[in-house]
Scaffold this active site. Sequence first.
Site, PDB file in Angstrom:
ATOM      1  N   LYS A 136     -39.641  10.099  89.141  1.00 12.43           N
ATOM      2  CA  LYS A 136     -40.031   8.677  89.167  1.00 12.43           C
ATOM      3  C   LYS A 136     -40.840   8.342  87.916  1.00 12.43           C
ATOM      4  O   LYS A 136     -41.880   8.933  87.658  1.00 12.43           O
ATOM      5  CB  LYS A 136     -40.851   8.391  90.427  1.00 12.43           C
ATOM      6  CG  LYS A 136     -41.474   6.982  90.467  1.00 12.43           C
ATOM      7  CD  LYS A 136     -42.237   6.714  91.771  1.00 12.43           C
ATOM      8  CE  LYS A 136     -42.998   5.394  91.701  1.00 12.43           C
ATOM      9  NZ  LYS A 136     -43.770   5.105  92.934  1.00 12.43           N
ATOM     10  N   LYS A 151     -50.953  -5.024  94.553  1.00 12.60           N
ATOM     11  CA  LYS A 151     -51.944  -4.074  95.051  1.00 12.60           C
ATOM     12  C   LYS A 151     -53.346  -4.654  94.897  1.00 12.60           C
ATOM     13  O   LYS A 151     -53.579  -5.464  94.006  1.00 12.60           O
ATOM     14  CB  LYS A 151     -51.894  -2.781  94.216  1.00 12.60           C
ATOM     15  CG  LYS A 151     -50.674  -1.927  94.440  1.00 12.60           C
ATOM     16  CD  LYS A 151     -50.757  -0.653  93.608  1.00 12.60           C
ATOM     17  CE  LYS A 151     -49.535   0.212  93.823  1.00 12.60           C
ATOM     18  NZ  LYS A 151     -49.426   0.765  95.180  1.00 12.60           N
ATOM     19  N   ASP A 210     -43.785  -3.416  96.469  1.00  9.50           N
ATOM     20  CA  ASP A 210     -44.591  -2.253  96.087  1.00  9.50           C
ATOM     21  C   ASP A 210     -43.908  -0.937  96.482  1.00  9.50           C
ATOM     22  O   ASP A 210     -44.349   0.134  96.076  1.00  9.50           O
ATOM     23  CB  ASP A 210     -45.978  -2.363  96.740  1.00  9.50           C
ATOM     24  CG  ASP A 210     -47.009  -1.457  96.087  1.00  9.50           C
ATOM     25  OD1 ASP A 210     -46.707  -0.891  95.018  1.00  9.50           O
ATOM     26  OD2 ASP A 210     -48.106  -1.328  96.668  1.00  9.50           O
ATOM     27  N   ASP A 221     -47.614   0.504  88.039  1.00  8.18           N
ATOM     28  CA  ASP A 221     -47.219  -0.076  89.315  1.00  8.18           C
ATOM     29  C   ASP A 221     -48.285  -1.050  89.801  1.00  8.18           C
ATOM     30  O   ASP A 221     -49.285  -0.660  90.391  1.00  8.18           O
ATOM     31  CB  ASP A 221     -47.012   1.055  90.342  1.00  8.18           C
ATOM     32  CG  ASP A 221     -46.552   0.529  91.698  1.00  8.18           C
ATOM     33  OD1 ASP A 221     -46.198  -0.670  91.779  1.00  8.18           O
ATOM     34  OD2 ASP A 221     -46.533   1.333  92.660  1.00  8.18           O
ATOM     35  N   ASP A 279     -48.111   6.616  87.722  1.00 12.06           N
ATOM     36  CA  ASP A 279     -46.926   6.485  88.581  1.00 12.06           C
ATOM     37  C   ASP A 279     -45.635   6.984  87.902  1.00 12.06           C
ATOM     38  O   ASP A 279     -44.551   6.814  88.436  1.00 12.06           O
ATOM     39  CB  ASP A 279     -46.780   5.030  89.043  1.00 12.06           C
ATOM     40  CG  ASP A 279     -46.229   4.922  90.449  1.00 12.06           C
ATOM     41  OD1 ASP A 279     -46.222   5.932  91.170  1.00 12.06           O
ATOM     42  OD2 ASP A 279     -45.788   3.812  90.822  1.00 12.06           O
ATOM     43  N   ARG A 289     -38.767   4.202  95.403  1.00 15.20           N
ATOM     44  CA  ARG A 289     -37.547   4.606  96.104  1.00 15.20           C
ATOM     45  C   ARG A 289     -36.344   3.810  95.620  1.00 15.20           C
ATOM     46  O   ARG A 289     -35.215   4.285  95.654  1.00 15.20           O
ATOM     47  CB  ARG A 289     -37.757   4.462  97.621  1.00 15.20           C
ATOM     48  CG  ARG A 289     -38.095   3.085  98.065  1.00 15.20           C
ATOM     49  CD  ARG A 289     -38.700   3.037  99.471  1.00 15.20           C
ATOM     50  NE  ARG A 289     -40.129   3.361  99.468  1.00 15.20           N
ATOM     51  CZ  ARG A 289     -40.887   3.379 100.542  1.00 15.20           C
ATOM     52  NH1 ARG A 289     -40.371   3.120 101.735  1.00 15.20           N
ATOM     53  NH2 ARG A 289     -42.166   3.665 100.463  1.00 15.20           N
ATOM     54  N   GLU A 313     -41.350   0.381  95.270  1.00 21.96           N
ATOM     55  CA  GLU A 313     -40.401   0.290  94.157  1.00 21.96           C
ATOM     56  C   GLU A 313     -39.835   1.643  93.739  1.00 21.96           C
ATOM     57  O   GLU A 313     -38.722   1.716  93.230  1.00 21.96           O
ATOM     58  CB  GLU A 313     -41.068  -0.400  92.959  1.00 21.96           C
ATOM     59  CG  GLU A 313     -41.913   0.503  92.044  1.00 21.96           C
ATOM     60  CD  GLU A 313     -43.122   1.133  92.705  1.00 21.96           C
ATOM     61  OE1 GLU A 313     -43.561   0.616  93.748  1.00 21.96           O
ATOM     62  OE2 GLU A 313     -43.627   2.157  92.208  1.00 21.96           O
TER      63      GLU A 313
HETATM   64  N1  BES Z   1     -46.974   4.345  93.441  1.00 26.97           N
HETATM   65  C1  BES Z   1     -47.229   4.023  94.796  1.00 26.97           C
HETATM   66  C2  BES Z   1     -47.713   5.217  95.612  1.00 26.97           C
HETATM   67  C3  BES Z   1     -49.067   5.767  95.261  1.00 26.97           C
HETATM   68  C4  BES Z   1     -50.167   5.390  95.996  1.00 26.97           C
HETATM   69  C5  BES Z   1     -49.214   6.713  94.278  1.00 26.97           C
HETATM   70  C6  BES Z   1     -51.400   5.930  95.708  1.00 26.97           C
HETATM   71  C7  BES Z   1     -50.451   7.252  93.980  1.00 26.97           C
HETATM   72  C8  BES Z   1     -51.543   6.856  94.702  1.00 26.97           C
HETATM   73  C9  BES Z   1     -45.966   3.505  95.459  1.00 26.97           C
HETATM   74  O1  BES Z   1     -45.091   2.827  94.641  1.00 26.97           O
HETATM   75  C10 BES Z   1     -46.405   2.556  96.524  1.00 26.97           C
HETATM   76  O2  BES Z   1     -46.955   1.556  96.171  1.00 26.97           O
HETATM   77  N2  BES Z   1     -46.176   2.896  97.782  1.00 26.97           N
HETATM   78  C11 BES Z   1     -46.580   2.068  98.852  1.00 26.97           C
HETATM   79  C12 BES Z   1     -45.462   2.006  99.849  1.00 26.97           C
HETATM   80  C13 BES Z   1     -45.631   0.953 100.899  1.00 26.97           C
HETATM   81  C14 BES Z   1     -45.496  -0.426 100.276  1.00 26.97           C
HETATM   82  C15 BES Z   1     -44.580   1.145 101.959  1.00 26.97           C
HETATM   83  C16 BES Z   1     -47.830   2.680  99.478  1.00 26.97           C
HETATM   84  O3  BES Z   1     -47.936   3.898  99.543  1.00 26.97           O
HETATM   85  O4  BES Z   1     -48.722   1.920  99.846  1.00 26.97           O
HETATM   86 ZN    ZN Z   2     -45.199   3.293  92.634  1.00 29.75          ZN
HETATM   87 MN    MN Z   3     -45.625   0.772  94.517  1.00 26.50          MN
END
Ligand code: BES
Ligand code: ZN
Ligand code: MN
Length: 490
Positions: free
Chosen positions: A256, A268, A338, A261, A279, A342, A340
């Site tokens: 990834k 966020k 968010d 992000d 990220d 996947r 993204e």
């Molecule tokens: N890049 C984030 C995941 C992340 C969170 C990485 C904290 C490092 C530290 C990912 O793209 C994301 O935002 N995931 C969301 C998914 C949710 C919207 C289902 C998450 O984990 O909140």
């Molecule tokens: Zn992300």
């Molecule tokens: Mn995200």
Amino acid sequence: MQLIIETTPVSQLAVDALAVICFEADPDPPAVADQAGWLQEIFTAGEFSGKLYEMAILHRPQGLAAKRLAVIGGGKRASFATVEARRVAGALVRGLKGKGVHSIALVLEQADSATITAVVEGALLGAWEADKYKSDPKKNDKRIDSFALCLSASTAEAQNAFERGRTIGEAQNLTRDLVNEPANKLTPADLADAARSMASSSGLECDVLDTAAMTKLGMGALLGVAQGSSNPPFLVVIKYRPANPSGNEHLALVGKGVTFDTGGISIKPSDGMEKMKYDMAGAAAVIGAMRALAELKPAIPVTGYIPTVENMLNGNAQRPGDIVTSLAGKTIEVLNTDAEGRLILADALTYAIRNGATHLVDAATLTGAIGVALGHYNMGAFTNNEAFLARFMAAARIAGEKAWQLPMDEEYKDYLKSAFADLPNIGGRHGGSITAAWFLREFADPTPWVHLDIAATAGLDEGKAWLSKGPTGVAVRSFVELALDWTNSA
Ligand code: BES
Ligand code: ZN
Ligand code: MN
């Protein structure tokens, strides 16, 4: 940092610090290094117990050409293995730098190959610091310039193990350099350039698909994420091809590469958002691993796939509720912009399969939920093929990286229901890392696949004795070990 195998008698080494490892309850310091019996004495006096990473420094040691004699704890002798050896070497470097020490020689005598490799890796990893953008003029004065390993003989086997450690340690530090770059210094185009320049200096082929190429192919999931940013997306393909491939298997490493992000329209909270420059840690791990593999030359063809985008919001940004069509043809309802990672991985996995991958491993900072489930010490591991995961886990164990399997029961798939498209990009409140993995699996099946969620392991908020705070370079060593240990399944 210069790395050297040293076979000169240790008493004659004119280094800033000659170092030895001593164990709890059983110090047994090498007699050549402890001619005055000082180590024995601080141990008896209770000043030094030998517990892991504990250090003591003696100046002007009697009978030695070295300026200092440093002793570092190895913990319990019986539980001292390659994991501890790697970390002790890192802790030694970190413990001595900034103390006027620039050259270290570690007495290892009869070490086996795995220990030699681990110690070299550990020393390189311990030396790395996230200080590129610190303008402190003294920072270079604090560096360790040379690290020598004192062996009783420099056999071909020892030299191989040593070089392997150097290759892997440097590759992991390259990954950390990339992850450390802030998003204004590393856009998707910069990440693609970094991959390209690594490939050309390592003799690997590298293709970069741009927006036009991806539009033509129909990578709607990846492009939907990218459309909110002025920095265009890329899909980078890095190819390692062995001279004599054994068998028909072909490993794909997919990482990834979200250079930042924000969350997109599902934005966020600002608290901690700066960490989202990390990220792209999965992508950086693929770049580091590919560089190491170019040098170590496994028998299996390996291709690295790096989908790279910036998840931003502008007037053209993707909206919640948008429906995109992935390269695989499945439609996806984007319920949360968010989620993204996947989306870009889905298209990259499909592309990898279409280009001949028989085995897929992806690394992604995919979900915050993985930290809730496993904390900061284990990556989450998911699979659609238990036998393949067992092989990955064996490689990770040898590499000294921790991974913990999470379940992929069919029931969890029920969390992924969309009223309007084939699937949504998020599940409900529960099992967030598992629904993310199930989403990916919809694009990986039936190809054997392992997914690593490294969201909680790609960076350290606090430094450890053996590793500075900042990017860890996790997954690089497991990737390399998996490819090097490859035996065809058929
Ligand atoms: N890049 C984030 C995941 C992340 C969170 C990485 C904290 C490092 C530290 C990912 O793209 C994301 O935002 N995931 C969301 C998914 C949710 C919207 C289902 C998450 O984990 O909140
Ligand atoms: Zn992300
Ligand atoms: Mn995200």
